[in-house]
Design an enzyme around this catalytic site. Sequence first.
Site, PDB file in Angstrom:
ATOM      1  CG  HIS A 192      -4.801 -10.335 -25.203  1.00 23.52           C
ATOM      2  ND1 HIS A 192      -4.648 -10.105 -26.552  1.00 23.52           N
ATOM      3  CD2 HIS A 192      -5.856 -10.645 -24.780  1.00 23.52           C
ATOM      4  CE1 HIS A 192      -6.099 -10.255 -26.863  1.00 23.52           C
ATOM      5  NE2 HIS A 192      -6.520 -10.661 -25.992  1.00 23.52           N
ATOM      6  NE  ARG A 193       3.685  -7.704 -23.796  1.00 20.40           N
ATOM      7  CZ  ARG A 193       5.016  -7.658 -23.317  1.00 20.40           C
ATOM      8  NH1 ARG A 193       5.651  -6.373 -22.840  1.00 20.40           N
ATOM      9  NH2 ARG A 193       5.598  -8.766 -23.232  1.00 20.40           N
TER      10      ARG A 193
END
Length: 430
Positions: A400-401
């Site tokens: 999710h980065r």
Amino acid sequence: MIYEFKLPDIGEGLHEAEIIRWLVREGDVVNADQPIAEIQTDKAMVEMTTPVAGKVVALAGPEGATVKVGEPLIVVETEAAVAGEAAPTEDSVREPVPAAHGEAPRPARKRAIAAPSVRKRARELGVPIDEVEGTGEGGRVTLADLERYVREREAAATVAARDEAKKDALPTGGAAGGRQASIATWTSIAGLDALFEEEERIPLRGLRKKIAEKMVKSVYTAPHATGMDEIDVTKLVEIRKSLASELAKEQIKLTYLPFIIKAVTRALKEYPMFNASLDEETNEIVLKKRYHIGIATATKAGLLVPVIRDADQKSIRELAVEIAELSEKAHRQALRLKELQGSTFTITSTGAGGGWFAKPIINYPEVAIFGAHAIKRKPVVIDDEIVIRDMMGISLTFDHRVIDGEPAGRFMRTVAHYLSHPEVLLLDVR
């Protein structure tokens, strides 16, 4: 002259390796290029050889110890310094090494000739491989030799235990005393068996340890998010069945995996952010221009991820052949390091008998992993009518980065479209 053989960087990004088994001892005389140890890297088990001949004067540590790249693995007093000492051949018996004060002399031994996979299996079985008589070419120890040794050892242990139990149960006070002794003996044995069966401890070593370390690093480094869905693969089932019968004539097994790889690589080209890694030192997203697909493969030793390089350039038939070859080598633990390196995206599966959905763990440092799960016939609604279709569960875990939920959803829909319309994939001849 003292020579320090330092652990070289034998793999992509290798920082350290675990010593699985020493093939020599301190005091042994070795030839150049003689195997000295089996080590486990992040990717595979490797047999190390010494580049020089001479007498072993020091080892890096006990089996199970970790050695970093650049640290001495073994220290050898080279032949120039030990002139006159003949180095034994692989088949020769080693002479006993003089014992230090207070140390019992070690008996002479012969080092068994065996492949790394056979040595690994011997460790799993607790078999001292040097004691096994090899029946292979040149006296090489085979898996069949290990199995025979284990059977003979177990048979001997059973006979010894029976004889010991009979001896302990002999009458000591007449017939009644004999019966009481026998009952007491077998009750004691049964009690001990029950005690030992309550738990078993298995050392976390080798490949299993490396898998554990990599999983922990992945989960604690990249924030994982997972999307799940089910897709209609009725056409895919029909096409695979038709093509499988044709390829079977060439002794080629066609699974669903080649189609999944083609669908995924097409989606990766449409959404390049998924074929990437994150350089944490420079804070840069690194987009990969080639499509090397890792295939998570379950083996008895643990999870291996052989890599199909330039998967987008290969046909369904070519992928089927390469998958079969890599899978066979993975189960024999015969994969080379380059066949386990350089993946840009990974595909995993819970198998035909597995669950409907799962949350795969990213093959770090990649940024996403696609999971293909069981295909089941289920009732679905199409045009307001209930019909039976072949449905496949899928999942996508992403970092999710780098990736957000909305593009992850679009990526999944793209893969689903190609798997629902597999005839399009057949246009990719190369």
